[in-house]
Design an enzyme around this catalytic site. Structure first.
Site, PDB file in Angstrom:
ATOM      1  N   GLY A  32       1.358   7.153   1.138  1.00  0.00           N
ATOM      2  CA  GLY A  32       0.091   6.785   1.638  1.00  0.00           C
ATOM      3  C   GLY A  32      -0.803   8.120   2.366  1.00  0.00           C
ATOM      4  O   GLY A  32       0.051   9.052   2.373  1.00  0.00           O
ATOM      5  N   LEU A  33      -1.897   7.575   2.797  1.00  0.00           N
ATOM      6  CA  LEU A  33      -2.597   8.867   3.360  1.00  0.00           C
ATOM      7  C   LEU A  33      -1.953   8.979   4.876  1.00  0.00           C
ATOM      8  O   LEU A  33      -1.152   8.178   5.486  1.00  0.00           O
ATOM      9  CB  LEU A  33      -4.076   8.461   3.683  1.00  0.00           C
ATOM     10  N   SER A  34      -2.201  10.275   4.994  1.00  0.00           N
ATOM     11  CA  SER A  34      -1.840  10.682   6.658  1.00  0.00           C
ATOM     12  C   SER A  34      -2.237   9.577   7.414  1.00  0.00           C
ATOM     13  O   SER A  34      -3.664   9.281   7.501  1.00  0.00           O
ATOM     14  CB  SER A  34      -2.341  11.870   7.015  1.00  0.00           C
ATOM     15  N   GLY A  35      -1.642   9.097   8.428  1.00  0.00           N
ATOM     16  CA  GLY A  35      -2.009   7.992   9.405  1.00  0.00           C
ATOM     17  C   GLY A  35      -2.097   6.557   8.899  1.00  0.00           C
ATOM     18  O   GLY A  35      -2.542   5.777   9.469  1.00  0.00           O
ATOM     19  N   GLY A  37       0.261   4.793   8.288  1.00  0.00           N
ATOM     20  CA  GLY A  37       1.107   3.642   8.631  1.00  0.00           C
ATOM     21  C   GLY A  37       2.541   3.903   8.358  1.00  0.00           C
ATOM     22  O   GLY A  37       3.457   3.144   8.789  1.00  0.00           O
ATOM     23  N   LYS A  38       2.852   4.896   7.359  1.00  0.00           N
ATOM     24  CA  LYS A  38       4.094   5.052   6.780  1.00  0.00           C
ATOM     25  C   LYS A  38       5.361   5.178   7.836  1.00  0.00           C
ATOM     26  O   LYS A  38       6.366   4.419   7.649  1.00  0.00           O
ATOM     27  CB  LYS A  38       3.996   6.245   5.801  1.00  0.00           C
ATOM     28  N   SER A  39       5.188   6.069   8.391  1.00  0.00           N
ATOM     29  CA  SER A  39       6.360   6.394   9.500  1.00  0.00           C
ATOM     30  C   SER A  39       6.548   5.040  10.620  1.00  0.00           C
ATOM     31  O   SER A  39       7.722   4.731  10.708  1.00  0.00           O
ATOM     32  CB  SER A  39       6.070   7.534  10.307  1.00  0.00           C
ATOM     33  N   SER A 106       2.889  12.145  -0.561  1.00  0.00           N
ATOM     34  CA  SER A 106       3.448  11.946  -1.930  1.00  0.00           C
ATOM     35  C   SER A 106       2.063  11.721  -2.763  1.00  0.00           C
ATOM     36  O   SER A 106       2.273  10.569  -3.375  1.00  0.00           O
ATOM     37  CB  SER A 106       4.602  11.067  -2.263  1.00  0.00           C
TER      38      SER A 106
HETATM   39  N1  PPS Z   1      -3.018  19.707   4.119  1.00  0.00           N
HETATM   40  C1  PPS Z   1      -2.332  18.562   4.660  1.00  0.00           C
HETATM   41  N2  PPS Z   1      -2.226  17.343   3.805  1.00  0.00           N
HETATM   42  C2  PPS Z   1      -1.580  16.212   4.228  1.00  0.00           C
HETATM   43  N3  PPS Z   1      -0.874  16.375   5.311  1.00  0.00           N
HETATM   44  C3  PPS Z   1      -0.818  17.247   6.023  1.00  0.00           C
HETATM   45  C4  PPS Z   1      -1.555  18.608   5.595  1.00  0.00           C
HETATM   46  N4  PPS Z   1      -1.255  19.513   6.415  1.00  0.00           N
HETATM   47  C5  PPS Z   1      -0.364  18.958   7.512  1.00  0.00           C
HETATM   48  N5  PPS Z   1      -0.093  17.815   7.247  1.00  0.00           N
HETATM   49  C6  PPS Z   1       0.831  16.829   8.077  1.00  0.00           C
HETATM   50  O1  PPS Z   1       2.062  16.835   7.273  1.00  0.00           O
HETATM   51  C7  PPS Z   1       2.462  15.458   6.882  1.00  0.00           C
HETATM   52  C8  PPS Z   1       2.528  15.160   5.340  1.00  0.00           C
HETATM   53  O2  PPS Z   1       3.736  15.955   4.948  1.00  0.00           O
HETATM   54  P1  PPS Z   1       4.339  15.441   3.738  1.00  0.00           P
HETATM   55  O3  PPS Z   1       5.568  16.121   3.381  1.00  0.00           O
HETATM   56  O4  PPS Z   1       4.402  13.762   3.806  1.00  0.00           O
HETATM   57  O5  PPS Z   1       3.502  15.625   2.410  1.00  0.00           O
HETATM   58  S1  PPS Z   1       3.482  15.499   0.662  1.00  0.00           S
HETATM   59  O6  PPS Z   1       4.162  14.406   0.587  1.00  0.00           O
HETATM   60  O7  PPS Z   1       4.032  16.945   0.380  1.00  0.00           O
HETATM   61  O8  PPS Z   1       2.178  15.490   0.240  1.00  0.00           O
HETATM   62  C9  PPS Z   1       1.299  14.568   7.386  1.00  0.00           C
HETATM   63  O9  PPS Z   1       1.880  13.605   8.230  1.00  0.00           O
HETATM   64  P2  PPS Z   1       1.694  12.157   8.061  1.00  0.00           P
HETATM   65  O10 PPS Z   1       0.410  12.062   9.086  1.00  0.00           O
HETATM   66  O11 PPS Z   1       2.998  11.705   8.827  1.00  0.00           O
HETATM   67  O12 PPS Z   1       1.659  11.498   6.633  1.00  0.00           O
HETATM   68  C10 PPS Z   1       0.225  15.545   8.263  1.00  0.00           C
HETATM   69  O13 PPS Z   1       0.543  15.013   9.536  1.00  0.00           O
HETATM   70  N1  ADP Z   2      -0.625  -2.447  10.393  1.00  0.00           N
HETATM   71  C1  ADP Z   2      -0.361  -1.182  10.822  1.00  0.00           C
HETATM   72  N2  ADP Z   2       0.820  -0.732  10.100  1.00  0.00           N
HETATM   73  C2  ADP Z   2       1.236   0.756  10.490  1.00  0.00           C
HETATM   74  N3  ADP Z   2       0.509   1.385  11.625  1.00  0.00           N
HETATM   75  C3  ADP Z   2      -0.624   0.747  11.845  1.00  0.00           C
HETATM   76  C4  ADP Z   2      -1.163  -0.541  12.030  1.00  0.00           C
HETATM   77  N4  ADP Z   2      -2.082  -0.793  12.655  1.00  0.00           N
HETATM   78  C5  ADP Z   2      -2.360   0.180  13.415  1.00  0.00           C
HETATM   79  N5  ADP Z   2      -1.251   1.249  13.163  1.00  0.00           N
HETATM   80  C6  ADP Z   2      -1.139   2.616  13.721  1.00  0.00           C
HETATM   81  O1  ADP Z   2      -1.591   3.495  12.924  1.00  0.00           O
HETATM   82  C7  ADP Z   2      -0.866   4.842  13.231  1.00  0.00           C
HETATM   83  C8  ADP Z   2      -0.096   5.263  12.102  1.00  0.00           C
HETATM   84  O2  ADP Z   2       0.671   6.469  12.283  1.00  0.00           O
HETATM   85  P1  ADP Z   2       1.874   6.916  11.242  1.00  0.00           P
HETATM   86  O3  ADP Z   2       2.834   5.699  11.275  1.00  0.00           O
HETATM   87  O4  ADP Z   2       2.077   8.158  11.875  1.00  0.00           O
HETATM   88  O5  ADP Z   2       1.222   7.123   9.856  1.00  0.00           O
HETATM   89  P2  ADP Z   2       1.695   7.993   8.792  1.00  0.00           P
HETATM   90  O6  ADP Z   2       3.304   8.187   8.966  1.00  0.00           O
HETATM   91  O7  ADP Z   2       1.332   7.376   7.361  1.00  0.00           O
HETATM   92  O8  ADP Z   2       1.068   9.235   8.878  1.00  0.00           O
HETATM   93  C9  ADP Z   2       0.224   4.381  14.507  1.00  0.00           C
HETATM   94  O9  ADP Z   2      -0.624   4.924  15.597  1.00  0.00           O
HETATM   95  C10 ADP Z   2       0.089   2.819  14.428  1.00  0.00           C
HETATM   96  O10 ADP Z   2       0.533   2.298  15.662  1.00  0.00           O
END
Ligand code: PPS
Ligand code: ADP
Length: 197
Positions: A32-35, A37-39, A106
């Site tokens: 899923g997109l960054s943010g 909620g994956k982690s 991914s």
């Molecule tokens: N250009 C770019 N695009 C997407 N994400 C970026 C980028 N630069 C840094 N980040 C930070 O790195 C996290 C994504 O790393 P991943 O290893 O999950 O990416 S990938 O699967 O190889 O596409 C991602 O973390 P999450 O927010 O936890 O998803 C971002 O915080």
């Molecule tokens: N239903 C939900 N599931 C997961 N995260 C949520 C939800 N609602 C709100 N959030 C908030 O969204 C953010 C997700 O961040 P994070 O888990 O780091 O996302 P990712 O790993 O995809 O980048 C957290 O601050 C979390 O508290």
């Protein structure tokens, strides 16, 4: 030379290790997109599985992109290699009998198909954390969307790099409007039949 590498057979098998741990080993892959909620969801799900006595391990950006993959950035080629190495590591852990939770953007369909090939379809559970770009950008947990919009990050998924959504994921969670706990329960109910031998 690859042709000179001959596999050694070990007596203790994967199914024996699974029996010992009383669980089926699986790779639970969160995309899923960054943010999105994956982690957060993987962390909460792992906690629930741990409390129920399952042996788990979480792979996340922190232990991967700062360690084994610290030579990789975010070009399509680097992401492909990032995902391939993670899949190979996860495959070893699945072979060891562990339930692995992996949370990575991914974004490319081909790279996710390669994970299934590496670990085998039966061991792979694709979980699509479907949160709208608008919601992810509103959350902007790490301030990266703001930087990407300002042109400070190139190749940022959803802004100036693509996210290819899964067409037929094993589990899809539309998180907008749901609590983390609600997301975890939905995933848990789907994977429950696969956990026990
Ligand atoms: N250009 C770019 N695009 C997407 N994400 C970026 C980028 N630069 C840094 N980040 C930070 O790195 C996290 C994504 O790393 P991943 O290893 O999950 O990416 S990938 O699967 O190889 O596409 C991602 O973390 P999450 O927010 O936890 O998803 C971002 O915080
Ligand atoms: N239903 C939900 N599931 C997961 N995260 C949520 C939800 N609602 C709100 N959030 C908030 O969204 C953010 C997700 O961040 P994070 O888990 O780091 O996302 P990712 O790993 O995809 O980048 C957290 O601050 C979390 O508290």
């Amino acid at each position: 030379m690859k042709e000179n590498i001959i596999r050694h057979t070990y007596e203790v098998s994967k199914s024996q290790r699974q029996k010992l741990l009383n669980q089926n080993s699986l790779l639970l892959w969160f995309t899923g997109l960054s943010g999105s909620g994956k982690s957060t969801i993987a962390n909460a799900l792992e906690h629930k599985l741990y409390q129920e006595g399952f042996k788990t391990y979480a792979l996340d950006g922190d232990n991967i992109r700062k360690g084994i993959n610290n030579d990789l950035a975010f070009s399509p080629e680097d992401r492909k290699e990032n995902i391939r190495r993670i899949a190979e590591v996860a495959n070893l852990m699945v072979d060891a009998g562990v339930i692995v939770l992996a949370a990575f953007v991914s974004p490319y369909k081909k790279d996710r198909e390669n994970i299934a090939r590496i670990v085998g379809n039966d061991n792979f559970v694709e979980i699509f954390v479907n949160t709208s770009l608008e919601e992810c950008e509103k959350r902007d947990v790490k301030g990266l969307y703001k930087k990407a919009r300002a042109g400070e990050i190139k190749d940022f998924t959803g802004v100036n790099a693509p996210y290819e959504a899964p067409e037929a994921p094993d589990v899809e969670i539309i998180t907008d409007g749901l609590s983390v706990e609600e997301c975890v329960v939905r995933i848990y109910d789907k994977i429950k039949p696969k956990l026990k031998i």
